[in-house]
Design a protein around this motif. Structure first.
Motif, PDB file in Angstrom:
ATOM      1  N   PHE A  43     -16.065  16.251  12.538  1.00 19.69           N
ATOM      2  CA  PHE A  43     -17.337  15.752  13.067  1.00 19.69           C
ATOM      3  C   PHE A  43     -18.091  14.878  12.072  1.00 19.69           C
ATOM      4  O   PHE A  43     -19.023  14.169  12.469  1.00 19.69           O
ATOM      5  CB  PHE A  43     -18.219  16.926  13.512  1.00 19.69           C
TER       6      PHE A  43
ATOM      7  N   ALA B 190     -13.771  10.157  14.428  1.00 19.24           N
ATOM      8  CA  ALA B 190     -14.080  11.118  15.490  1.00 19.24           C
ATOM      9  C   ALA B 190     -15.357  10.736  16.214  1.00 19.24           C
ATOM     10  O   ALA B 190     -15.446  10.851  17.454  1.00 19.24           O
ATOM     11  CB  ALA B 190     -14.206  12.521  14.898  1.00 19.24           C
ATOM     12  N   MET B 191     -16.350  10.274  15.467  1.00 22.91           N
ATOM     13  CA  MET B 191     -17.604   9.866  16.101  1.00 22.91           C
ATOM     14  C   MET B 191     -17.389   8.648  17.002  1.00 22.91           C
ATOM     15  O   MET B 191     -17.967   8.550  18.079  1.00 22.91           O
ATOM     16  CB  MET B 191     -18.651   9.556  15.033  1.00 22.91           C
TER      17      MET B 191
ATOM     18  N   LEU C 254     -15.749   9.827  20.212  1.00 23.61           N
ATOM     19  CA  LEU C 254     -16.726  10.432  21.120  1.00 23.61           C
ATOM     20  C   LEU C 254     -17.570   9.375  21.814  1.00 23.61           C
ATOM     21  O   LEU C 254     -17.841   9.466  23.014  1.00 23.61           O
ATOM     22  CB  LEU C 254     -17.628  11.397  20.349  1.00 23.61           C
TER      23      LEU C 254
ATOM     24  N   CYS D 161     -17.373   8.675  25.795  1.00 22.60           N
ATOM     25  CA  CYS D 161     -18.565   8.792  26.652  1.00 22.60           C
ATOM     26  C   CYS D 161     -18.709   7.572  27.537  1.00 22.60           C
ATOM     27  O   CYS D 161     -18.996   7.675  28.738  1.00 22.60           O
ATOM     28  CB  CYS D 161     -19.815   8.966  25.789  1.00 22.60           C
TER      29      CYS D 161
ATOM     30  N   PHE E 142     -12.454  20.540  19.510  1.00 25.34           N
ATOM     31  CA  PHE E 142     -12.835  19.140  19.723  1.00 25.34           C
ATOM     32  C   PHE E 142     -12.456  18.704  21.135  1.00 25.34           C
ATOM     33  O   PHE E 142     -13.200  17.953  21.782  1.00 25.34           O
ATOM     34  CB  PHE E 142     -12.156  18.240  18.692  1.00 25.34           C
TER      35      PHE E 142
ATOM     36  N   VAL F 197     -15.021  19.770  23.474  1.00 27.82           N
ATOM     37  CA  VAL F 197     -16.185  18.868  23.448  1.00 27.82           C
ATOM     38  C   VAL F 197     -15.945  17.690  24.389  1.00 27.82           C
ATOM     39  O   VAL F 197     -16.839  17.288  25.151  1.00 27.82           O
ATOM     40  CB  VAL F 197     -16.450  18.372  22.014  1.00 27.82           C
ATOM     41  N   LEU F 198     -14.730  17.135  24.369  1.00 27.22           N
ATOM     42  CA  LEU F 198     -14.405  16.028  25.278  1.00 27.22           C
ATOM     43  C   LEU F 198     -14.480  16.484  26.739  1.00 27.22           C
ATOM     44  O   LEU F 198     -14.999  15.757  27.597  1.00 27.22           O
ATOM     45  CB  LEU F 198     -13.010  15.487  24.969  1.00 27.22           C
TER      46      LEU F 198
ATOM     47  N   LEU G  66     -18.022  16.685  27.879  1.00 20.10           N
ATOM     48  CA  LEU G  66     -18.580  15.377  28.234  1.00 20.10           C
ATOM     49  C   LEU G  66     -18.146  14.972  29.643  1.00 20.10           C
ATOM     50  O   LEU G  66     -18.933  14.414  30.411  1.00 20.10           O
ATOM     51  CB  LEU G  66     -18.121  14.323  27.218  1.00 20.10           C
TER      52      LEU G  66
END
Length: 360
Positions: free
Chosen positions: A16, A21-22, A25, A29, A121, A124-125, A128
């Motif tokens: 993170f 990785a950012m 994301l 998104c 992780f 997290v995807l 979203l």
């Protein structure tokens, strides 16, 4: 479990705080939101034009042309090579892998700790994706929850599979770019293998089962076949086990023959699982409200009255263009056309008669 959790927490911090990785994301998104917007726009256009779909939830989430989940499949595989390329190769290139291997952690704990961070992780995807999915579920009147939630489950299994493949590829090289390219190559092979050696009855069951192409589609359509569920779990266990064996070869001095035997035994185990998951042993769970993936009750009654084995014979003119579709290499695809009936009558067999005759 505590060493695994501590290692997972450390890997999550690296993930993170990583700009890659950012960026993943952020791009994910954007693509998720735009993909859902296109799918929802298609629903509104159809309604405004007076074409009411049979299932609005199916149109938004599972349609072959504009479905939200199916559109995600077109680019999701691109993110995971970038995400996983540093998970081991970073430690190997910096030399910290020596400290990790000399620590009290065993190989299984190291691999599971790193893999668990990738699973989180992936969650997290999926979270979203679920944000926009829940919006669609709320806005669609009488929405069918199966399309939404089994689709999310299938996407999660796919993400975990991509992560396991990337984890292994990162463990065999010191260079992150090589690991990313290697992951893409493995994914390409897994999508291609379903078309290989389809002319040979014994081998085609294995190669077709190994193909990653289309395995998540039933989940997106509100349908969970046991064969596909076993496939994802087996592939995850296979590549995680390969990574553990890879660390064993670094810690233990064994002969090359011994290492080859280990890898061969693991690959053979995967082939056994593939062969054991044949259609005769397949189970199904149709979670859609209207049972859209299942034969109607009347058709089921007709099939149940058929006694004994059934053979469907296809007569194929080898000189006709359409006759090429019945070639042995397309056998598994042809069987899939009758899968709804094979589900209730596993004794159904397929036979082909090939002949050559010029049509006037």
């Amino acid at each position: 479990m505590k060493p695994i959790i501590d290692l997972t927490r450390n890997e999550l911090k690296k993930l993170f705080f990583s700009p890659v990785a950012m960026l993943i994301l952020l791009i994910f998104c954007f693509y998720s939101a735009s993909g859902f917007a296109r799918a929802f726009e298609m629903l509104l256009r159809n309604q405004n034009a007076g074409f009411a779909p049979k299932s609005a939830t199916n149109l938004v989430f599972a349609s072959n042309f504009s479905g939200f989940y199916k559109s995600l499949l077109n680019y999701m595989y691109l993110f995971f090579p970038l995400l996983t390329m540093n998970i081991f190769s970073r430690d190997q290139s910096s030399g910290s892998i020596s400290l990790l291997l000399s620590s009290p952690l065993n190989n299984r704990q190291i691999v599971l700790g790193k893999y668990l961070s990738l699973v989180i992780f992936s969650l997290v995807l999926i979270f979203l994706i679920s944000l926009v999915s829940l919006y669609g579920y709320i806005k669609i009147e009488n929405a069918d929850p199966a399309y939404v939630f089994t689709g999310l489950f299938g996407m999660f299994l796919l993400c975990c599979t991509y992560s396991a493949i990337g984890l292994f590829m990162s463990s065999i090289t010191n260079h992150p770019i090589v690991a990313a390219i290697g992951t893409l190559i493995v994914l390409f092979i897994l999508n291609l293998v379903g078309d290989l050696w389809q002319e040979y009855p014994f081998i085609r069951d294995i190669t077709y089962w190994l193909s990653l192409n289309g395995k998540v589609v039933p989940f997106i359509e509100g349908f969970i076949p046991s064969e596909d569920l076993i496939y994802f779990l087996a592939l995850i266990i296979f590549f995680v086990s390969l990574t553990i064996l890879r660390l064993h070869t670094k810690r233990e001095k064994r002969s090359r023959l011994h290492n080859i035997m280990r890898y061969s035994l693991l690959a053979l185990s995967l082939c056994v699982v593939a062969y054991a998951s044949r259609p005769q042993l397949k189970k199904y769970a149709d979670l859609t409200r209207e049972k859209n993936n299942t034969l109607s009750e009347e058709s089921q009654r007709v099939v149940s009255k058929l006694s004994g084995g059934i053979t469907i014979t296809t007569y194929s003119n080898m000189l006709d263009v359409t006759g090429q579709a019945a070639l042995p290499r397309y056998y598994k695809r042809d069987v899939e056309l009758f899968e709804d009936y094979i589900r209730f009558k596993p004794e159904i067999k397929m036979d082909y008669v090939y002949y050559h005759k010029y049509l006037p």
